[in-house]
Design an enzyme around this catalytic site. Sequence first.
Site, PDB file in Angstrom:
ATOM      1  N   LYS A 167      21.353 -23.420 -16.643  1.00 48.90           N
ATOM      2  CA  LYS A 167      20.738 -22.751 -18.010  1.00 48.90           C
ATOM      3  C   LYS A 167      19.624 -22.269 -17.861  1.00 48.90           C
ATOM      4  CE  LYS A 167      21.143 -23.771 -22.729  1.00 48.90           C
ATOM      5  NZ  LYS A 167      20.370 -23.471 -22.935  1.00 48.90           N
ATOM      6  N   LYS A 188      31.691 -22.082 -18.034  1.00 47.51           N
ATOM      7  CA  LYS A 188      32.263 -21.147 -18.557  1.00 47.51           C
ATOM      8  C   LYS A 188      33.384 -20.962 -18.101  1.00 47.51           C
ATOM      9  CE  LYS A 188      27.786 -18.133 -18.867  1.00 47.51           C
ATOM     10  NZ  LYS A 188      27.293 -17.546 -18.498  1.00 47.51           N
ATOM     11  N   ASP A 219       2.411   1.585  -3.353  1.00 51.37           N
ATOM     12  CA  ASP A 219       1.489   1.945  -4.469  1.00 51.37           C
ATOM     13  C   ASP A 219       1.134   3.546  -4.010  1.00 51.37           C
ATOM     14  OD1 ASP A 219       1.337  -0.134  -5.511  1.00 51.37           O
ATOM     15  OD2 ASP A 219      -0.919  -1.109  -4.358  1.00 51.37           O
ATOM     16  N   ALA A 267       0.702  -1.159  -0.181  1.00 50.29           N
ATOM     17  CA  ALA A 267      -0.270  -0.045   0.443  1.00 50.29           C
ATOM     18  C   ALA A 267       1.227   0.900  -0.145  1.00 50.29           C
ATOM     19  CB  ALA A 267      -0.924   0.004   1.190  1.00 50.29           C
ATOM     20  N   ARG A 296      17.175 -11.382 -28.247  1.00 50.88           N
ATOM     21  CA  ARG A 296      18.774 -12.311 -29.472  1.00 50.88           C
ATOM     22  C   ARG A 296      18.414 -12.633 -30.544  1.00 50.88           C
ATOM     23  NH1 ARG A 296      20.101 -18.355 -29.735  1.00 50.88           N
ATOM     24  NH2 ARG A 296      22.460 -17.874 -30.302  1.00 50.88           N
ATOM     25  N   CYS A 316      -2.094 -32.399 -46.464  1.00 52.30           N
ATOM     26  CA  CYS A 316      -3.879 -32.108 -46.970  1.00 52.30           C
ATOM     27  C   CYS A 316      -3.230 -31.203 -48.030  1.00 52.30           C
ATOM     28  CB  CYS A 316      -4.733 -31.481 -46.140  1.00 52.30           C
ATOM     29  SG  CYS A 316      -6.017 -30.229 -46.902  1.00 52.30           S
ATOM     30  N   CYS A 355     -10.786 -30.011 -44.032  1.00 49.35           N
ATOM     31  CA  CYS A 355     -11.927 -29.793 -45.843  1.00 49.35           C
ATOM     32  C   CYS A 355     -12.117 -30.824 -46.331  1.00 49.35           C
ATOM     33  CB  CYS A 355     -10.898 -28.923 -46.796  1.00 49.35           C
ATOM     34  SG  CYS A 355      -9.391 -29.561 -46.883  1.00 49.35           S
TER      35      CYS A 355
END
Length: 696
Positions: free
Chosen positions: A119, A292, A40, A37, A140, A428, A413
């Site tokens: 990751k 890394k 806000d 509150a 990216r 199709c 269809c």
Amino acid sequence: MSGPTEETLLRAEALKAEINRHNYLYHVLDAPEISDARFDELFLELQRLEEKYPSLRTPDSPTLRVGAPPLAEFVQALHPSPMLGLENAMSLEELADFDQRIKKFLGMEEDLVYSCEPKFDGLAVELTYEGATFVRGSTRGDGVTGEEVTANLRTVRSIPLRLSGNPPPLVDVRGEVVMLTEDFRSLNAMQEDRGLPPFANPRNAAAGSVRQLDSKITAERKLSFFAYGIGRLEGETPSTQEEAMDIISSWGFRISENRKTVKGIEAVAEFCNSIERLREKLPFEIDGCVIKVNDLALQTRLGEKSRSPRWAIAYKFKPVQAVTRILDIVPSVGRTGAITPVAHLMPVQVGGVVVSRATLHNMDEIERKGVLIGDTVVLQRAGDVIPEVVRPLTEKRDGSERPFVMPKACPECGSHVVRPEGEVVYRCEGLDCPAQIKGRLRNFVSRRAMDIDGFGVKLIEQLVEQKIVRDVADIFKLDKETLASLERMGQKSAENLVNAIEEAKGRDLARFLNALGIRHVGEATAHALATRLGTLEAIIGATKESLLDIEEIGPEVASSIVEFFSDEKNVASIRKMQSLGVNPAPLSYGGEASPLAGMTFVLTGSLARMTREEAKESLKRLGAKVSSSVSSKTSYVVVGEDPGSKAKAARELGVPILSEEEFASLLAGAKKPAPVAFAGSGAANAGKPPAQGSLF
Ligand code: IVH
């Protein structure tokens, strides 16, 4: 109106700093100091000041986190340096191989120090900070170019709008936008309440939320950002990955709490195993670990291959599996007409997500795996992959199981379902199949096909959903009144669109063929068909043999073309377009037919001014065919340096020989509009060279 007073300015600055700090405490440190509150209240105070004095709304203002006016389209953003991908290690052995490889590359014996972290399974983005302020954010994309999504990323609370600590004048911070599993669950529950389709997984939800043209939608989605690296950096540079992460964290970013720097690949393997055990307990999805080389000087020495650095690798976890029952197998028609058998399952939890559908890929896969309707099966979900059925547990069968049969008619269809020669996928081929119509329309109107300006995705959706357009031919029935009655379409745009449609009726044959979306027929093949066969009627009536005479067309493509035009529905749709005024123009060069159409060239020896590929390309563009052997049908043999036996063959057969110089001026001349020599080259002259002398 006068500007803000000094006092107001100071108050606004204090509010921004205060709000940004509480935001950081809440969203990055997970340690709020004030109530929602109170937060806000501060926010509202700033918002009011900015409404009164818009100049206070600086790019680092937290009020921008609620989103900005929607964009018409994304702007492409070139990354200052490419955002590379990672090579994968699918096992601990492959991880050990990676260690061996780089030690060998560096000529080192001793154990290397690695920086390891989970990751994240989300969407990679790059954030640019100039003078400590967040000024630009992009996805990216393909690694070289992404989409600019600055306004959307401003709504992500864990992305600082202003860097804290001791920030550099310029830096690109890279990382992953993810949706926490908890936030993903509530989003899907809300989607369901609103009658909207759920997102398949948190990664799709994150990616879909970031790639919104309306950043207000992004602001409604709860997204989190984890930083893992730096792109450009002006100022003091760290010397290790570990140090880089500490610095990033000091600027106010959230980084992985589970990162660890270890020595030797055995310790790396231990790290990976421990993270895999932790996986289910983490508040977000991960699909492996990223390893890394810690020393940044060594990273530089190792450099990169074309798409990934030599100094890092992604160790991928084994996919998550579960057991459930296949209630039914249902053919599903995709946008391209491919019919995929989809297993409808007894809902089951796999890696934290409830799965009730799984792909069976194609008939071959169903047969190879021996899956029947009613089978109890092992199900697998691997990171970003759609859940798939791994194998049936045949010992659980009770005799009630039955095989899946691919229908002969498309379930959407009724067009016939074909399995093109040499392919595993059933398709199709109906032009008016509703499942495909949107995709077909998009292709039909696209810039490289019929190029109908103003015919966007939103319009296509409205037209198909309101059943105004049922097949591509219906585009040519659209009138101003119908278009103007659509949402977001004014009188003027409707008029422009009608004009654009009218103009498209005369697009050239190559574009028209490309627009039809015949499988395997892209721009180049469409061009070859148009130059070699000349008219739409000739193409509709072509046999497989005659198509195979065209150099660019192989058996698979030829079958696909014949199959397409043998479907009455497709031809009917073309006839309908013709009756509505569509008349694809033959390919023209200044109003005449392709200057070298019908001619065959043979190239021998090496060319000095161009590569053989370039020469072939130019000839094909002008409508000529390039062959590898000389015959009496050859129009010209182009002789370069050190020619082979082909020059001799040409002399023996009386085929005209061109030196490289003559060839170059022939190409140059042919590229000019309508050279006189070709103006009358009708059927009688086809395949024969025009009279010597008039060529140049
Ligand atoms: S480092 C040059 N660290 O994995 C490599 N990438 O295939 C720089 N990813 O799309 C990447 N978590 O977004 C790095 N902790 C992490 C990561 C990570 C996820 C993603 C990254 C990229 C993909 C690479």
